[in-house]
Design an enzyme around this catalytic site. Sequence first.
Site, mmCIF file in Angstrom:
data_model
loop_
_atom_site.group_PDB
_atom_site.id
_atom_site.type_symbol
_atom_site.label_atom_id
_atom_site.label_comp_id
_atom_site.label_asym_id
_atom_site.label_seq_id
_atom_site.Cartn_x
_atom_site.Cartn_y
_atom_site.Cartn_z
ATOM 1 N N LYS A 1 -6.425 3.613 8.500
ATOM 2 C CA LYS A 1 -5.488 4.590 7.940
ATOM 3 C C LYS A 1 -6.054 6.005 7.983
ATOM 4 C CE LYS A 1 -3.406 1.137 4.870
ATOM 5 N NZ LYS A 1 -3.243 0.673 3.483
ATOM 6 N N SER B 1 0.796 -1.226 0.000
ATOM 7 C CA SER B 1 0.000 0.000 0.000
ATOM 8 C C SER B 1 0.831 1.280 0.000
ATOM 9 C CB SER B 1 -0.938 0.009 1.207
ATOM 10 O OG SER B 1 -0.215 -0.037 2.411
#
Length: 806
Positions: free
Chosen positions: A754, A711
């Site tokens: 996140k 990611s």
Amino acid sequence: MVENVTGQDFEPGIDSASRLPVSHPQAGTPLVVPLLPLIENVVFPGATSPLSLRGEQAESLVRAVNKSNGLVALFLQRPGVNGNPLPSDLHSIGTLSRLNEIEWQGDAINVMAEGIEPVALLGINGWEPHVTAKVEPLSKSNEPEPGLNNLANQVSTLYRGLLDLTPGAAQQVLPALQQASSPEQLAYLVASTIPISPDARQAILEMRTTSAKLVHVLTFLKKAHELAAQGKRAANSRRNARQAPAQDSASLAHSLDQATLDRIELEERLKGIKLPSEAARVVQRELDRLSLLSPISPDYNMVRTYLQWLTDLPWRSAEESEIDLQRASAILDRDHYGLEEIKRRILEHLAVRKLRQQRSLPQGGSDTDPKPGVMATQPVLCLVGPPGVGKTSLGRSIAEALNRPFVRISLGGISDEAEIRGHRRTYLGALPGRLIQSLTRVGSNEPVVMLDELDKIVPNVKGDPTAALLDVLDPEQQREFVDHYIDLPFDISCVFFIATANTLESVPEALRDRLEVIRLSGYTEEEKVQIALRHLVPKQHEWHALDSNDLEWDEIGVQQIIACYTREAGVRQLQREIATVCRRVAATIAQEGESVARPIRVNEAFIGEVLGTPRFLPPEPKDTDQPGVVTGMFWTPVGGDIMHIEALMMSGNKTLTITGQLGDVMQESAQAALSYVRANAKELGIDPDFYEHHDLHIHIPSGAVAKDGPSAGIALAVALASLLTGKPVSSDLAMTGELTLRGKVLPVGGIKEKVLAARRAGIHNVLLPAQNRRDLDAIQPEIISDLNILFADTVDEVLDIAFSTT
């Protein structure tokens, strides 16, 4: 008290001319009579037994018996009783008797006890000057018992054969045998003369039907007959004095009748159990086998233990109580703050069960289904999330909402499939698996069973426990789950299974396919504050003997604990820190007493005084205008966090150095980012030959923390592009997304964690892959209302946003 109350076996031939006429009290009419506890003897109705009484209460007892026309209640005393007996110290069934032929010999009083009829103990009326009790004669059933005369004939025939082997006893007993006027008297006569233990005689006395008494007397007779025949053969075979003498026949009989006592106990337990046909056949076969085994045989304990497990298993479901959805919702809201998705899913499951209840449809585990091939199966929920978010406590709340027992089976670290399926009975110390043990312990076949730490199972050479769980969690196989120890199909389709895991990566695909996965993300700071004030603080106050008059918590103080003393997705460490504060206050109050000014206000200053220097600094955006620095976001098992990716170029020879303890996947992302930048250098305004005479170094602090995953791909590409173009990226922008060599931005996981990490760090602009737009639905709108969420499909769009955001 009366001490050393002993007796001897029945001795026929005692003169009965002096006995008073026996009158039988009416059944159901309580009597208050003197009570005499017996230590090693049972007196049967219609039989006589000599007793020797000693102790300071003996004389008073005899005088009271004379006043009550000789009536006394005789009850066998349980072992290990000292002093005056309580009702629990005595067996509940005894014999109403009459004391005759009273004779004084020094400090002892010898009497002859003549049994009248069995009585039940209702209670102790008094202990001084002797024990008196309230008893009630037992009612007798008038219903005919088929086969009774046949049983009596078998007992009489076998008993006469036993007497033939012991001529001395035959001369005394045969006259009494001829006088036995009923099958019940015959049972009592035989039970009082063969050498069996007091517990065995008590068991015969407590049986309500004559046929049951005769059946068990017949079993004891067979053993006594075998014992007498063995003793006779042993006596004939002894040729010299050096050979060991034969074992005492009475002690051998006491040992042999243990098997019959065990069988009586098991049969009593089986009376209220409706076993499936196959299980009933196995139980009967093992009971017959147990009767043939000696208690000293190695197989005896194995068979008895196996039968005990079979009789303890909850074979049939209890009737399910009506489901109250409002109560269930209130319980879930009471125990957990937030977690709306899982609460909704649980209430949906309960609503389906309630609807099936209202329409009289089976809930699962029934012998018949509404339609052929249609099974009312239980879903297997799997709660996946970081530690401390309430997965295990949710299971307890679900059990309470369902009005079911709760069982937690910890799978962490188990490596043997026998823990799930059980051991074969041929192994020494074999036991059923944890599931069967748990169902037996709670006495229900429809509890809520939590399989905790599913991802912590460790397969080894003893087998893979996750493979054994396939049988447990597959709805098609739950109806006939076979534990290796029980070795019979057992229906576990009524069990509501809940599994928990921190991650599913280590769980095999076949097992994952059987799970309905519900993901629990970490709590936001606002949720942690509410959880602390609503749940954690009251719990710790109660544990530390405090209340609201002792402590007054400021919301800002709780926020300080969360930000500066914990770094977690759940609330376990938060609870520990709250406990630390409560301990300090409890110690202060205990030491200084009423002089302490209360309530003590738990604010920022008090938190700093108690907990000391903050262990964590809140994450903050890196304030720099230097090119080559980008803020990324990453997921961890304890929640999300931000990271600062730094890129540096120096003179060299086409070398890429990557540091920061990165895993293989992340290093490959860095290689892909460099390849993309080199391939599109002209479009990005970068010298195409920049890599010919330079080295590049990419570093991601903190260097001691392992990092991996795809990611960070777009953040790495942006960091290189920023370094090579000399354009800085705003410190108020955080990004995540996977990069392809063709410049596509692929979706990633952990979006909620996140985004929350960026919000905690004070970042207002968040860049996500366009395909992750749907993941924002899992985040409460009020949490992201102050964030500027941006989306991109390609790296070109990412660079445009990165270099234009200020």
